[in-house]
Design an enzyme around this catalytic site. Structure first.
Site, PDB file in Angstrom:
ATOM      1  N   TYR A   1       0.828  -1.200   0.000  1.00  7.99           N
ATOM      2  CA  TYR A   1       0.000   0.000   0.000  1.00  7.99           C
ATOM      3  C   TYR A   1       0.871   1.262   0.000  1.00  7.99           C
ATOM      4  CZ  TYR A   1      -3.192   3.632   1.590  1.00  7.99           C
ATOM      5  OH  TYR A   1      -3.896   4.804   1.701  1.00  7.99           O
ATOM      6  N   GLU A   2       1.964   1.226   0.741  1.00  7.22           N
ATOM      7  CA  GLU A   2       2.846   2.390   0.842  1.00  7.22           C
ATOM      8  C   GLU A   2       3.871   2.449  -0.282  1.00  7.22           C
ATOM      9  OE1 GLU A   2       4.365   2.588   4.871  1.00  7.22           O
ATOM     10  OE2 GLU A   2       2.446   3.356   5.592  1.00  7.22           O
TER      11      GLU A   2
ATOM     12  N   GLU B   1       4.711   2.402  15.252  1.00 11.09           N
ATOM     13  CA  GLU B   1       5.494   2.054  14.070  1.00 11.09           C
ATOM     14  C   GLU B   1       4.577   1.721  12.890  1.00 11.09           C
ATOM     15  OE1 GLU B   1       8.875   1.242  11.698  1.00 11.09           O
ATOM     16  OE2 GLU B   1       8.625   2.387  13.531  1.00 11.09           O
TER      17      GLU B   1
ATOM     18  N   VAL C   1      -5.123  -1.632   8.649  1.00 13.66           N
ATOM     19  CA  VAL C   1      -6.398  -2.342   8.603  1.00 13.66           C
ATOM     20  C   VAL C   1      -6.574  -2.792   7.160  1.00 13.66           C
ATOM     21  CG1 VAL C   1      -8.908  -2.183   8.873  1.00 13.66           C
ATOM     22  CG2 VAL C   1      -7.399  -1.029  10.509  1.00 13.66           C
TER      23      VAL C   1
ATOM     24  N   GLY D   1     -14.365   0.780  11.896  1.00 17.06           N
ATOM     25  CA  GLY D   1     -14.032   1.192  13.258  1.00 17.06           C
ATOM     26  C   GLY D   1     -12.794   0.527  13.835  1.00 17.06           C
TER      27      GLY D   1
ATOM     28  N   GLY E   1      -9.515   0.726  12.878  1.00 14.62           N
ATOM     29  CA  GLY E   1      -8.390   1.648  13.041  1.00 14.62           C
ATOM     30  C   GLY E   1      -8.574   2.547  14.252  1.00 14.62           C
TER      31      GLY E   1
ATOM     32  N   ASN F   1      -0.515  10.341   1.768  1.00 16.37           N
ATOM     33  CA  ASN F   1      -1.596   9.485   2.252  1.00 16.37           C
ATOM     34  C   ASN F   1      -2.725  10.332   2.853  1.00 16.37           C
ATOM     35  OD1 ASN F   1      -3.204   7.454   3.227  1.00 16.37           O
ATOM     36  ND2 ASN F   1      -1.533   6.307   4.161  1.00 16.37           N
TER      37      ASN F   1
ATOM     38  N   TYR G   1      -6.542  10.762  10.878  1.00 23.08           N
ATOM     39  CA  TYR G   1      -5.800  11.136  12.084  1.00 23.08           C
ATOM     40  C   TYR G   1      -6.229  12.508  12.601  1.00 23.08           C
ATOM     41  CZ  TYR G   1      -2.711   7.267  10.760  1.00 23.08           C
ATOM     42  OH  TYR G   1      -2.195   6.040  10.425  1.00 23.08           O
TER      43      TYR G   1
END
Length: 162
Positions: free
Chosen positions: A23-24, A83, A87, A95, A97, A124, A131
């Site tokens: 994903y990253e 770190e 999900v 819910g 995360g 992202n 967040y």
């Protein structure tokens, strides 16, 4: 359901680390082996700790968080560095995360940690929005520094003898 990871979760944690790396956009960087994770999370002197998110209905593992303690000379207290938080795509918006982050915040509260910190990739936007919705502040005046590979070896070679 959120629970502490056990040694039996290591293979699943490793699989999710690989999924997160995909994903990253950095799958080649996720090189940790199951043996390394087992030692880091459950060895004689754990370097990190993990929580597992399970689907309440099926019991399927749908996410994880790995964290470790750090220390602030400014506050004089320990803190938590998250770190990894991941999900699985099919379980997002369920819910999990938020439950993982709330569980980690509760660990901070119980442990007297004044800071709960993590990094997020600048591109992202879904994570950044999530967040921020939880009250996280982005510390834009700070830049992450990293020395690794040849640069790390070259710097280490300059250490004074002794």
């Amino acid at each position: 359901m959120i629970r502490a990871a056990t040694v039996n979760d290591v293979a699943e944690i490793r699989a999710m680390i690989r999924e997160l790396a995909e994903y990253e956009r950095a799958p080649e960087q996720a090189r940790a082996t199951e043996e390394q994770l087992r030692e880091a999370l459950f060895g004689e002197r754990p370097a990190a700790f993990a929580l597992i998110a399970e689907d309440d209905g099926t019991g399927e593992t749908v996410g994880y968080a790995v964290w470790f303690q750090h220390y602030s000379t400014w506050t004089g207290t320990g803190g938590m560095h998250l770190e990894d938080l991941y999900v699985r795509p099919h379980a997002r918006s369920g819910g999990h995360g938020k439950a993982l982050l709330a569980s980690l915040a509760a660990i901070c509260e119980r442990s007297g940690y004044e800071r709960f910190e993590w990094w997020v990739l600048a591109w992202n936007e879904p994570a950044i929005g999530f967040y921020k919705s939880l009250g996280a502040e982005l510390l834009e005046e700070w830049t992450v520094c990293r020395v690794s590979g040849d640069a790390l070896r070259a710097l280490a070679a300059q250490a004074p003898a002794g």
